[in-house]
Design a protein around this motif. Sequence first.
Motif, mmCIF file in Angstrom:
data_model
loop_
_atom_site.group_PDB
_atom_site.id
_atom_site.type_symbol
_atom_site.label_atom_id
_atom_site.label_comp_id
_atom_site.label_asym_id
_atom_site.label_seq_id
_atom_site.Cartn_x
_atom_site.Cartn_y
_atom_site.Cartn_z
ATOM 1 N N ARG A 70 36.138 31.590 36.706
ATOM 2 C CA ARG A 70 37.193 32.595 36.607
ATOM 3 C C ARG A 70 37.042 33.389 35.323
ATOM 4 O O ARG A 70 37.353 32.903 34.241
ATOM 5 C CB ARG A 70 38.568 31.928 36.649
ATOM 6 C CG ARG A 70 38.834 31.241 37.979
ATOM 7 C CD ARG A 70 40.275 30.826 38.069
ATOM 8 N NE ARG A 70 40.586 29.802 37.066
ATOM 9 C CZ ARG A 70 41.752 29.169 37.009
ATOM 10 N NH1 ARG A 70 42.704 29.475 37.870
ATOM 11 N NH2 ARG A 70 41.980 28.251 36.104
ATOM 12 N N PRO A 91 38.909 40.051 33.980
ATOM 13 C CA PRO A 91 38.206 41.277 34.395
ATOM 14 C C PRO A 91 37.511 41.986 33.233
ATOM 15 O O PRO A 91 36.400 42.494 33.385
ATOM 16 C CB PRO A 91 39.334 42.155 34.966
ATOM 17 C CG PRO A 91 40.465 41.235 35.246
ATOM 18 C CD PRO A 91 40.319 40.030 34.405
ATOM 19 N N GLN A 142 34.151 40.135 32.542
ATOM 20 C CA GLN A 142 33.170 40.127 33.622
ATOM 21 C C GLN A 142 31.919 40.927 33.326
ATOM 22 O O GLN A 142 30.805 40.415 33.318
ATOM 23 C CB GLN A 142 33.821 40.766 34.844
ATOM 24 C CG GLN A 142 34.042 39.853 35.987
ATOM 25 C CD GLN A 142 34.511 40.680 37.150
ATOM 26 O OE1 GLN A 142 33.724 41.388 37.757
ATOM 27 N NE2 GLN A 142 35.784 40.599 37.430
ATOM 28 N N PRO A 180 37.123 39.419 42.857
ATOM 29 C CA PRO A 180 37.300 38.063 42.334
ATOM 30 C C PRO A 180 36.620 37.001 43.185
ATOM 31 O O PRO A 180 36.030 36.061 42.649
ATOM 32 C CB PRO A 180 38.819 37.870 42.359
ATOM 33 C CG PRO A 180 39.396 39.230 42.412
ATOM 34 C CD PRO A 180 38.388 40.130 43.043
ATOM 35 N N GLN A 233 32.821 37.004 42.301
ATOM 36 C CA GLN A 233 32.465 36.659 40.926
ATOM 37 C C GLN A 233 31.709 35.361 40.798
ATOM 38 O O GLN A 233 30.587 35.298 40.303
ATOM 39 C CB GLN A 233 33.758 36.502 40.141
ATOM 40 C CG GLN A 233 33.983 37.516 39.090
ATOM 41 C CD GLN A 233 35.205 37.120 38.288
ATOM 42 O OE1 GLN A 233 35.141 36.204 37.493
ATOM 43 N NE2 GLN A 233 36.301 37.799 38.527
#
Lengths: 238, 238
Positions: A126, A129, A132, B129, B132
């Motif tokens: 996780r 954003p 990322q 998400p 990812q």
Amino acid sequence: MDSLFASFPPGTNPGCPSYATSSLARSKPNSDTLAPLFRNKILCEPGERIYAQGSPFTCCYLVRSGAFKSLVLNERGDEKIISFHMPGDLTGLDSIHRGHYIGSAVALERSLVYEVMFQGPGNELRLPPEIQDHFIRIMSRELANIEDLLMLTSEHTAEERIIAFLLAFSARQSHQNLSAHQFRLPMSRNDIASFLGLAVETVRRMLTRLHEKNLLKVTGRNVEFIDIEGLRYRLKTA
Amino acid sequence: MDSLFASFPPGTNPGCPSYATSSLARSKPNSDTLAPLFRNKILCEPGERIYAQGSPFTCCYLVRSGAFKSLVLNERGDEKIISFHMPGDLTGLDSIHRGHYIGSAVALERSLVYEVMFQGPGNELRLPPEIQDHFIRIMSRELANIEDLLMLTSEHTAEERIIAFLLAFSARQSHQNLSAHQFRLPMSRNDIASFLGLAVETVRRMLTRLHEKNLLKVTGRNVEFIDIEGLRYRLKTA
DNA sequence: CGTTAAGTTGAGCCTCGTCAACTATGGTGG
DNA sequence: CCACCATAGTTGACGAGGCTCAACTTAACG
């Protein structure tokens, strides 16, 4: 090739691969981008390992100070050095896809690392954003680094490998605002040999050769460049 | 070592590195996880390149059928093969962190690829998400693959490299529900040699040697294993 | 069927790894 | 503070694995 040491964050250096040029000196480490992922701060003494091959994967580590080597034990039981990690580098990226570490990371000197945690309870990754983008670029860069090493070890002579290694390290030094002409290597001859796919004796022979040619001075782990342009030249006209 | 070819998606295979074992045969390609990122579908003829070294980075490509080689031109102008890409593999991952491709990808046979787009208008990466996790694991796995190749080329003899290569390819074949004992190599001797860091002549010599030892049969690009256990054995007792 | 690239085979040589002996270094305990 | 030991580093001799070069054969392709 571009660099033998991980750089952080990635810069933009278009064109053909150019061995051990200033590519490492692109931009300053900007490790704080990952700050939201930081957990514990860990102090390591020389020889200490932050994770061991085969042990369950928990997190990656960001090097803040000092230096590390990451290595893999082969079937014969001797270690192959995959990379060296300097301040700003992330270790353990190659183990994310597994439940365990595929290699070990060992401190070469007194070092400080942050745990970088991005796994949820179900082991799913996780990333916030805003991180990322950064994280993926880091991994991409790491990929390019190893490819560089691959090219160096498969197509270049022992002398060229040593020169490329020293120039890359030098670039990394100036990257940290340290002298690019005079520095102390944190790793042993054995480590260098393993990293470059050579025998220790060969490493030494090349160092003496470069010394005899008045290109550099080496005493123990201390290196001093005499003729850095001469070194670069010997790399280009391979 | 684990595999010389990218596998997709990553599996879980704890323990020491074991050369060219069944690690490639872990789980079926599950490329559809990335489906939300798919753009155009592109058909490639043999020799065609989907992207060229130095050209602006636009996207990665997912191989659906066929085979590719990805290569980097060195300063001398000859190409070094970095990896081979089979159905389910992603190419161009090493170029994400740059504004341009650091190598080229060339089709070895008639192939089909998807464009995999994950860059926004400002070049920032935007992954849904749910993707990812998957994407990062793919990159991590790619990293581990190159490290395997690095270990193979830096610590193993010519014969061992050939054997590891053939076994890895064989594993990849059965991965695609094709015969693991009899197959046709999509790449030239030159490609294999470059990939393994050998001369073409050496590749041949090793193939004849393995033939003389009744371990396999090679006619052109067609390979048939006679004694696959014998091959594995020669890898372990290096 | 001709042309070009790919593949094969052999001979010779050179780089680098192996082995062995030796020296320097650094850390530890008496 | 020194003696000791273990590890790291150095140097030389030697041999082998694999690269280079060159000639040749086969395959691919229009």
